[in-house]
Write a protein that holds these residues in place. Structure first.
Motif, PDB file in Angstrom:
ATOM      1  N   LYS A 276       0.858  -1.200   0.000  1.00 51.40           N
ATOM      2  CA  LYS A 276       0.000   0.000   0.000  1.00 51.40           C
ATOM      3  C   LYS A 276       0.887   1.241   0.000  1.00 51.40           C
ATOM      4  O   LYS A 276       1.282   1.752   1.042  1.00 51.40           O
ATOM      5  CB  LYS A 276      -0.910  -0.008   1.233  1.00 51.40           C
ATOM      6  N   ARG A 277       1.219   1.726  -1.212  1.00 50.44           N
ATOM      7  CA  ARG A 277       2.122   2.859  -1.337  1.00 50.44           C
ATOM      8  C   ARG A 277       1.534   3.847  -2.311  1.00 50.44           C
ATOM      9  O   ARG A 277       0.732   3.493  -3.167  1.00 50.44           O
ATOM     10  CB  ARG A 277       3.498   2.387  -1.829  1.00 50.44           C
ATOM     11  N   TRP A 278       1.947   5.084  -2.178  1.00 49.04           N
ATOM     12  CA  TRP A 278       1.459   6.137  -3.059  1.00 49.04           C
ATOM     13  C   TRP A 278       2.640   6.946  -3.566  1.00 49.04           C
ATOM     14  O   TRP A 278       3.597   7.186  -2.807  1.00 49.04           O
ATOM     15  CB  TRP A 278       0.500   7.056  -2.284  1.00 49.04           C
ATOM     16  N   PRO A 279       2.576   7.358  -4.840  1.00 48.04           N
ATOM     17  CA  PRO A 279       3.640   8.235  -5.351  1.00 48.04           C
ATOM     18  C   PRO A 279       3.689   9.490  -4.484  1.00 48.04           C
ATOM     19  O   PRO A 279       2.657   9.933  -3.966  1.00 48.04           O
ATOM     20  CB  PRO A 279       3.184   8.578  -6.772  1.00 48.04           C
ATOM     21  N   GLU A 280       4.859  10.061  -4.370  1.00 53.35           N
ATOM     22  CA  GLU A 280       5.036  11.192  -3.462  1.00 53.35           C
ATOM     23  C   GLU A 280       4.028  12.298  -3.740  1.00 53.35           C
ATOM     24  O   GLU A 280       3.473  12.891  -2.813  1.00 53.35           O
ATOM     25  CB  GLU A 280       6.458  11.721  -3.578  1.00 53.35           C
ATOM     26  N   ALA A 281       3.765  12.521  -5.031  1.00 47.33           N
ATOM     27  CA  ALA A 281       2.866  13.629  -5.386  1.00 47.33           C
ATOM     28  C   ALA A 281       1.433  13.390  -4.913  1.00 47.33           C
ATOM     29  O   ALA A 281       0.653  14.325  -4.781  1.00 47.33           O
ATOM     30  CB  ALA A 281       2.887  13.843  -6.892  1.00 47.33           C
ATOM     31  N   GLU A 282       1.082  12.134  -4.670  1.00 49.53           N
ATOM     32  CA  GLU A 282      -0.307  11.840  -4.286  1.00 49.53           C
ATOM     33  C   GLU A 282      -0.508  11.788  -2.776  1.00 49.53           C
ATOM     34  O   GLU A 282      -1.634  11.732  -2.295  1.00 49.53           O
ATOM     35  CB  GLU A 282      -0.736  10.493  -4.885  1.00 49.53           C
ATOM     36  N   ARG A 283       0.601  11.775  -2.051  1.00 55.97           N
ATOM     37  CA  ARG A 283       0.459  11.526  -0.607  1.00 55.97           C
ATOM     38  C   ARG A 283      -0.234  12.676   0.113  1.00 55.97           C
ATOM     39  O   ARG A 283      -1.194  12.449   0.848  1.00 55.97           O
ATOM     40  CB  ARG A 283       1.829  11.270   0.013  1.00 55.97           C
ATOM     41  N   LEU A 284       0.245  13.894  -0.095  1.00 56.93           N
ATOM     42  CA  LEU A 284      -0.377  15.014   0.616  1.00 56.93           C
ATOM     43  C   LEU A 284      -1.840  15.189   0.202  1.00 56.93           C
ATOM     44  O   LEU A 284      -2.708  15.348   1.071  1.00 56.93           O
ATOM     45  CB  LEU A 284       0.413  16.313   0.415  1.00 56.93           C
ATOM     46  N   PRO A 285      -2.147  15.153  -1.114  1.00 52.03           N
ATOM     47  CA  PRO A 285      -3.566  15.288  -1.483  1.00 52.03           C
ATOM     48  C   PRO A 285      -4.459  14.216  -0.846  1.00 52.03           C
ATOM     49  O   PRO A 285      -5.572  14.503  -0.404  1.00 52.03           O
ATOM     50  CB  PRO A 285      -3.544  15.148  -3.007  1.00 52.03           C
ATOM     51  N   ARG A 286      -3.946  12.997  -0.789  1.00 52.26           N
ATOM     52  CA  ARG A 286      -4.747  11.935  -0.172  1.00 52.26           C
ATOM     53  C   ARG A 286      -4.926  12.191   1.325  1.00 52.26           C
ATOM     54  O   ARG A 286      -6.038  12.087   1.852  1.00 52.26           O
ATOM     55  CB  ARG A 286      -4.080  10.566  -0.401  1.00 52.26           C
ATOM     56  N   LEU A 287      -3.830  12.518   1.973  1.00 52.84           N
ATOM     57  CA  LEU A 287      -3.909  12.816   3.406  1.00 52.84           C
ATOM     58  C   LEU A 287      -4.920  13.932   3.658  1.00 52.84           C
ATOM     59  O   LEU A 287      -5.760  13.846   4.554  1.00 52.84           O
ATOM     60  CB  LEU A 287      -2.526  13.219   3.926  1.00 52.84           C
ATOM     61  N   ARG A 288      -4.847  14.957   2.807  1.00 53.73           N
ATOM     62  CA  ARG A 288      -5.728  16.110   3.007  1.00 53.73           C
ATOM     63  C   ARG A 288      -7.189  15.725   2.799  1.00 53.73           C
ATOM     64  O   ARG A 288      -8.063  16.094   3.590  1.00 53.73           O
ATOM     65  CB  ARG A 288      -5.323  17.223   2.045  1.00 53.73           C
ATOM     66  N   ARG A 289      -7.437  14.947   1.734  1.00 56.82           N
ATOM     67  CA  ARG A 289      -8.820  14.534   1.459  1.00 56.82           C
ATOM     68  C   ARG A 289      -9.383  13.726   2.630  1.00 56.82           C
ATOM     69  O   ARG A 289     -10.501  13.975   3.108  1.00 56.82           O
ATOM     70  CB  ARG A 289      -8.831  13.701   0.166  1.00 56.82           C
ATOM     71  N   LEU A 290      -8.598  12.789   3.114  1.00 55.64           N
ATOM     72  CA  LEU A 290      -9.084  11.948   4.216  1.00 55.64           C
ATOM     73  C   LEU A 290      -9.260  12.752   5.501  1.00 55.64           C
ATOM     74  O   LEU A 290     -10.244  12.584   6.227  1.00 55.64           O
ATOM     75  CB  LEU A 290      -8.110  10.782   4.456  1.00 55.64           C
ATOM     76  N   MET A 291      -8.302  13.625   5.769  1.00 56.20           N
ATOM     77  CA  MET A 291      -8.400  14.385   7.027  1.00 56.20           C
ATOM     78  C   MET A 291      -9.522  15.411   6.963  1.00 56.20           C
ATOM     79  O   MET A 291     -10.196  15.655   7.966  1.00 56.20           O
ATOM     80  CB  MET A 291      -7.062  15.049   7.357  1.00 56.20           C
ATOM     81  N   GLU A 292      -9.731  15.990   5.786  1.00 56.10           N
ATOM     82  CA  GLU A 292     -10.847  16.937   5.673  1.00 56.10           C
ATOM     83  C   GLU A 292     -12.175  16.214   5.852  1.00 56.10           C
ATOM     84  O   GLU A 292     -13.113  16.761   6.436  1.00 56.10           O
ATOM     85  CB  GLU A 292     -10.787  17.678   4.338  1.00 56.10           C
ATOM     86  N   ALA A 293     -12.229  14.975   5.367  1.00 57.64           N
ATOM     87  CA  ALA A 293     -13.456  14.197   5.577  1.00 57.64           C
ATOM     88  C   ALA A 293     -13.689  13.960   7.064  1.00 57.64           C
ATOM     89  O   ALA A 293     -14.827  13.768   7.506  1.00 57.64           O
ATOM     90  CB  ALA A 293     -13.362  12.872   4.827  1.00 57.64           C
ATOM     91  N   ALA A 294     -12.596  13.963   7.840  1.00 59.31           N
ATOM     92  CA  ALA A 294     -12.709  13.802   9.300  1.00 59.31           C
ATOM     93  C   ALA A 294     -12.767  15.154  10.005  1.00 59.31           C
ATOM     94  O   ALA A 294     -12.528  15.239  11.203  1.00 59.31           O
ATOM     95  CB  ALA A 294     -11.532  12.976   9.825  1.00 59.31           C
ATOM     96  N   HIS A 295     -13.063  16.214   9.248  1.00 58.22           N
ATOM     97  CA  HIS A 295     -13.265  17.563   9.792  1.00 58.22           C
ATOM     98  C   HIS A 295     -12.006  18.298  10.203  1.00 58.22           C
ATOM     99  O   HIS A 295     -12.079  19.283  10.941  1.00 58.22           O
ATOM    100  CB  HIS A 295     -14.263  17.554  10.962  1.00 58.22           C
ATOM    101  N   ALA A 296     -10.835  17.838   9.730  1.00 57.56           N
ATOM    102  CA  ALA A 296      -9.629  18.643   9.945  1.00 57.56           C
ATOM    103  C   ALA A 296      -9.651  19.783   8.924  1.00 57.56           C
ATOM    104  O   ALA A 296     -10.270  19.667   7.866  1.00 57.56           O
ATOM    105  CB  ALA A 296      -8.385  17.780   9.774  1.00 57.56           C
ATOM    106  N   GLU A 297      -8.988  20.889   9.287  1.00 55.68           N
ATOM    107  CA  GLU A 297      -8.914  22.034   8.368  1.00 55.68           C
ATOM    108  C   GLU A 297      -7.477  22.183   7.894  1.00 55.68           C
ATOM    109  O   GLU A 297      -6.548  21.785   8.594  1.00 55.68           O
ATOM    110  CB  GLU A 297      -9.355  23.307   9.101  1.00 55.68           C
ATOM    111  N   PHE A 298      -7.320  22.755   6.717  1.00 57.01           N
ATOM    112  CA  PHE A 298      -5.984  22.922   6.160  1.00 57.01           C
ATOM    113  C   PHE A 298      -5.704  24.380   5.847  1.00 57.01           C
ATOM    114  O   PHE A 298      -6.581  25.112   5.399  1.00 57.01           O
ATOM    115  CB  PHE A 298      -5.807  22.056   4.904  1.00 57.01           C
ATOM    116  N   LEU A 299      -4.471  24.751   6.086  1.00 54.12           N
ATOM    117  CA  LEU A 299      -4.020  26.112   5.838  1.00 54.12           C
ATOM    118  C   LEU A 299      -2.704  25.977   5.076  1.00 54.12           C
ATOM    119  O   LEU A 299      -1.792  25.287   5.524  1.00 54.12           O
ATOM    120  CB  LEU A 299      -3.783  26.782   7.197  1.00 54.12           C
ATOM    121  N   GLU A 300      -2.613  26.617   3.900  1.00 50.72           N
ATOM    122  CA  GLU A 300      -1.377  26.530   3.137  1.00 50.72           C
ATOM    123  C   GLU A 300      -0.511  27.741   3.457  1.00 50.72           C
ATOM    124  O   GLU A 300      -0.997  28.867   3.467  1.00 50.72           O
ATOM    125  CB  GLU A 300      -1.689  26.503   1.642  1.00 50.72           C
TER     126      GLU A 300
END
Lengths: 230, 484, 252
Positions: free
Chosen positions: A34-58
């Motif tokens: 279960k691995r993800w290319p580096e470019a996909e890791r942050l977007p995936r993390l963000r999508r999953l965490m936002e679904a859990a109501h985390a907020e993101f600030l760039e």
């Protein structure tokens, strides 16, 4: 009596041993793969965490102190606590010095026994770094240290975490295989995947049941404390 | 009589059947469970949408647990050694009474009178709250669901969602009745906020925190706890003393064993990829740290587990990682709810575990309270063959086998039942007898008969079965189907 | 050696009817035999057969179960496939005979039997690869998947594949299809209240499909669901899949 308990229990277990038939090694391929290319890791993390109501600030290595400040002002936070002696403390102190108004910078600089009242009573936000993230589950890896104590990420109603996207790994299995953990676990290591939540009443999600009501991930490429002049 | 002479809780007017019947008559219970179980099944299915991945993960989970059990005594000794090296003190308890004493001694030695608790099924086995309260210690459940049921003087009806039998109106009325200054509200956010207000003060004041353990890693001396609420972290990190309670089967060999088990656990339990918090504790506050408990203790409880371990087939019971998927998918549990079982562990795994812990003589009703549909075994993330174990326990209850290590084996033998099966064997074991039985059934079976015993039960919601006029044996002969 | 026809099919099969089909659904048994004969197979029905032993086995009366099972094992000495119009009984023989006979003198024979047992629809699809031509009027049916067919015998897709071949048959999915109907053998009389709650829900789900027939491959479920449908005054009738397949394809 209790020493007796230990011997009695282990004695029964040993007596019942049936050889090593069930002790075949496990095939971890399904988790290893279960691995993800580096470019996909942050977007995936963000999508999953936002679904859990985390907020993101760039933000950037330069801008994050003001981004954090803006967020805290908007949230009506009177203050934010950071670890005394942590990398972010000096940075915030410097960046915020001389600015009028805004949140007060508090320091976790004493044992909790002397700080409990403040921590539970009047701290509105806690700011910590993290060791990285996990793409598989959308989690932050937080390892409390003497500089960044355990309760900073738990007790204040808002928890802000600085995340360097380059530190997002695949999953927990890959993380725990790293020498940092495999060669000796720290007294406490945490995965945090969202604000505190519960579904204990009618399976209805409610946030902030005990711990933080808001979890804000501040994405800072290159990390919180870029080398000077870069 | 039960193994210890106490009246069997599974029998008579107060037995499982009576409680189940009462639950079936409560439309609220049925609606609450049906709605919740349907939701949980759908969420789980969504996270195991890839059958190949599910099969591989499940095989891995089963292999990790099988490997653990094969090396159980060594792993427990290793865990003890590593924990001690990390500064975690390890205590052993054969019985729940011993475990309670261990906890009380730890508290008393430190003058602790206010305890906050994270969710722990082992503490339910111990009836720890009642024990501590009786000894002058306030022991407060802090998981929201556990808090709700403790407030109402109840026990959990589900191992993951203890208050699943209650709806928001019931909880609103409870809070209004029991919590000072709580404004009446049926809003889930407001109810949650009320609990937060009460409990945060308790976390701050607590002298000790008590928790369960989801798994403990032998090679590193690490206690792994997962949760969504943060009350577990509050209980294990805020007070100066942390006491963790663990059933002895919860050990795993290596750190790499943890991620697959956690993934299987959360996906199976609540359809989550991960819980909000995964809390890995490998020691108390270290020098220089400003918070964390000054002492961490681990209590390893047996309570019948080593006896279960002695039986090669039944030992797989100990693979269980307490995800609750078996109950979420159980058509019986869905209809009667958790309290009907009158057991710490309800549902399919409870029907296997409880009779082994309390005696198959006392709890013989439980293995029979299953249609053996197999939905439980199908979703079990560590491949526990629950239906096979139920059948085995039915046999253990009715027959005293030489060398059986099962508690209460043979103690529920019923002469009438045994006679029925002997007659059945006579009827179906020889062609001649069967010919007679089938002739009688087909010739007389359609005559009206008094609706007594099994037939009365059957016909409560169904018409009586009507045998055909002639059997397949006869029709096959007539059609010239060869006999050999 | 097993007799094998030119097309890779066996020449002869045994038919194990099961006690429930024998006494309650003999037409379904006969239909199963006919479906096989129609494919050119010789079907042998040992007249001394009774029951696979599952009722006693599931209740924990292994000695009694073994005694009855043993009488069956002796009836199928040739290496021919054994076809069973029940997923539950096929599952019992396939999955549980090996453990029931473990260490017994006839263990090898029991294992041999377990290895060549087939549920009827499974045999029609996976071994005979039958193709069906529907000769019936348009009809709406629903399918009740028996738990033991799905989970003990591993039969789930085959009956639906057969129904899908029938042009005039509309298969309406049953709500909560994978949930047990509440039969469970002695469960239905040991825990009649829970069993009743389960079958009432199942019958209501069947009625909600608007289907004229609820089909299944297991007699126990048919007795249970059919009895509840009848008691509820539902229009839907129970029918064994073998009987239905034959009716649809026989022509008039």
């Amino acid at each position: 009596m209790r020493e007796g308990a230990r011997e009695a229990i282990l004695g029964r277990l040993r007596a019942a041993r049936r050889g090593e038939d069930g002790a075949a090694p496990s095939d971890f391929a399904v988790v290893r793969e279960k691995r993800w290319p580096e470019a996909e890791r942050l977007p995936r993390l963000r999508r999953l965490m936002e679904a859990a109501h985390a907020e993101f600030l760039e933000a950037t290595g330069e801008s994050w102190p003001s981004a954090v400040r803006d967020l805290l002002v908007e949230a009506g936070a009177r203050n934010v606590m950071v670890g005394a002696g942590s990398a972010v403390e000096a940075r915030l102190a410097e960046a915020w010095s001389g600015l009028p108004g805004g949140p007060e910078l508090l320091r976790y600089d004493r044992p909790v026994e002397e700080l409990k009242g403040v921590l539970f009573g009047s701290v509105d936000a806690g700011l910590t770094t993290c060791e990285g993230g996990l793409a598989e589950t959308g989690s932050l890896v937080v390892v409390p240290t003497p500089e960044e104590p355990r309760l900073l990420s738990l007790v204040p109603p808002i928890h802000l975490v600085l995340l360097d996207p380059a530190t997002v790994r695949d999953g927990l299995w890959q993380l725990l295989a790293e020498p940092r953990f495999a060669n000796g676990m720290p007294p406490n290591a945490l995965l945090i995947s969202g604000p505190s939540k519960t579904a204990d009443i009618e399976q209805t999600l409610a946030y902030g049941v005990h711990g933080p009501k808001r979890l804000v991930v501040v994405v800072v490429p290159g990390g919180a404390t870029p080398s000077r002049g870069s | 009589m039960g193994a210890d002479g106490a009246p069997p809780p599974g029998a008579g007017a107060h037995g499982f059947r009576a409680r189940a019947t009462a639950a079936l008559g409560d439309p609220q219970v049925r609606a609450n469970f049906r709605r919740a179980m349907d939701g949980l099944m759908a969420k789980r299915a969504a996270l195991f949408a890839d059958p190949a991945e599910w099969r591989a993960m499940r095989a891995l989970g089963a292999s990790i647990r099988a490997r653990t059990l094969a090396r159980l005594p060594e792993l427990l000794e290793r865990l003890e050694e590593r924990c001690r090296a990390n500064g975690i003190e390890v205590h052993w308890a054969e019985t729940t009474a011993e475990a309670n004493e261990v906890v009380l001694d730890l508290l008393r030695a430190r003058g602790a009178t206010r305890v906050v608790k994270g969710k722990s099924m082992v503490s339910e086995e111990m009836h720890l709250n009642d024990f501590l309260e009786a000894h002058g210690v306030e022991s407060l459940e802090s998981d929201l669901g556990e808090y709700v049921i403790q407030l109402d003087g109840e026990t959990p009806s589900h191992i993951i969602m203890p208050a699943i039998h209650k709806d928001r109106q019931q909880i609103a009325r409870l809070f209004g009745r029991k919590i000072r200054d709580a404004a009446y509200s049926e809003d889930v956010d407001e109810l949650t906020a009320t609990a937060r207000r009460v409990l945060r003060r308790k976390f701050e004041e607590a002298d000790a925190g008590i928790s369960g353990v989801n798994c403990a890693v032998a090679e590193t001396g690490t206690l792994v706890l997962i949760e969504n609420e943060g009350n577990g972290r509050m209980s294990t990190h805020v007070p100066p003393l942390h006491v963790a309670l663990m059933g002895l089967e919860k050990v795993v060999e290596r750190l790499e064993d943890v991620p697959p088990l956690l993934s299987l656990l959360t996906r199976s339990a609540t359809g989550q990829l991960v819980t909000t918090y995964v809390n890995m504790i490998s020691g108390p506050r270290s020098p220089g740290e400003k918070d964390g408990p000054r002492e961490v203790h681990l209590v390893v409880l047996d309570n019948g587990r080593s006896r279960i371990y002695e039986d090669e087939e039944l030992a797989v019971t100990l693979r269980c990682i307490r995800c609750g998927a078996c109950m979420n998918h159980c058509p019986v549990y869905t209809r009667v709810g958790g309290h009907a079982y009158d057991a710490v562990y309800p549902g399919p795994i409870g029907k296997v575990l409880t009779p082994q812990m309390e005696g198959v003589d006392r709890r013989h009703e439980l293995p029979h309270a299953s249609s053996l549909c197999g939905a439980c075994a199908e979703v079990c993330p560590v491949e526990i063959p629950i239906t096979r174990l139920l059948v085995r326990l039915r046999a253990e209850a009715s027959t005293r086998r030489v060398g059986s290590t099962v508690l209460g084996a043979g103690g529920a033998r019923s002469g009438g039942e045994a006679l029925s099966w002997r007659l059945w064997k006579r009827a179906f074991g020889s062609p001649g007898a069967y010919r007679l039985v089938s002739w009688l059934a087909t010739r007389l079976g359609r005559l009206p008969v008094p609706r007594l015993g099994p037939l009365r039960a059957w016909t409560s919601v169904r018409t009586a079965p009507r045998p055909a006029r002639r059997s397949l044996h006869e029709l096959a002969r007539e059609k010239g189907v060869p006999d050999a | 050696m097993e007799e094998v026809g030119a097309n890779g099919r066996p020449g002869t099969v045994y038919f194990f009817g099961t006690c429930l089909v024998d006494l309650f659904f003999p037409e379904a048994g006969l239909a199963g035999i006919e479906l096989l004969r129609r494919e050119g197979l010789r079907v042998v029905y040992p007249q001394a057969q009774t029951c696979c032993g599952q009722p006693a086995f599931n209740c924990g009366y292994r000695d009694e179960a073994l005694s009855v099972a043993r009488a069956q094992v002796a009836l199928f000495p040739e290496p021919w496939p054994v076809v069973v119009p029940s997923g539950s009984c096929a599952g019992m023989i396939r999955t549980h005979y090996p453990e029931l006979f473990a260490g017994e003198p006839d263990e090898a024979a029991a294992r041999g039997l377990a290895g060549r047992v087939h549920e009827l629809t499974e045999f029609l699809v996976d071994v005979l690869h039958v193709s069906l031509v529907d000769r019936g009027e348009p009809v709406k049916v629903t399918w009740h998947a028996s738990c033991h067919a799905m989970r003990e015998a591993g039969v789930a897709a085959q009956p639906k594949a057969l129904l899908a071949q029938l042009a005039n048959v509309e298969l309406v999915p049953l709500g909560r299809e994978r949930e047990c109907c509440g039969f469970g053998g002695t469960f239905s009389v040991r825990e009649p209240e829970i069993s009743a709650a389960m079958v009432e829900d199942k019958a209501a789900d069947v009625a909600a499909t608007g289907a004229a027939l609820v089909l299944s491959g297991d007699g126990g479920c048919l007795l249970n669901v059919g009895g509840a449908l009848e008691r509820q005054g539902s229009r839907a009738r129970p029918r064994h899949v073998a009987e239905f397949l034959l009716e649809r394809t026989r022509g008039r």
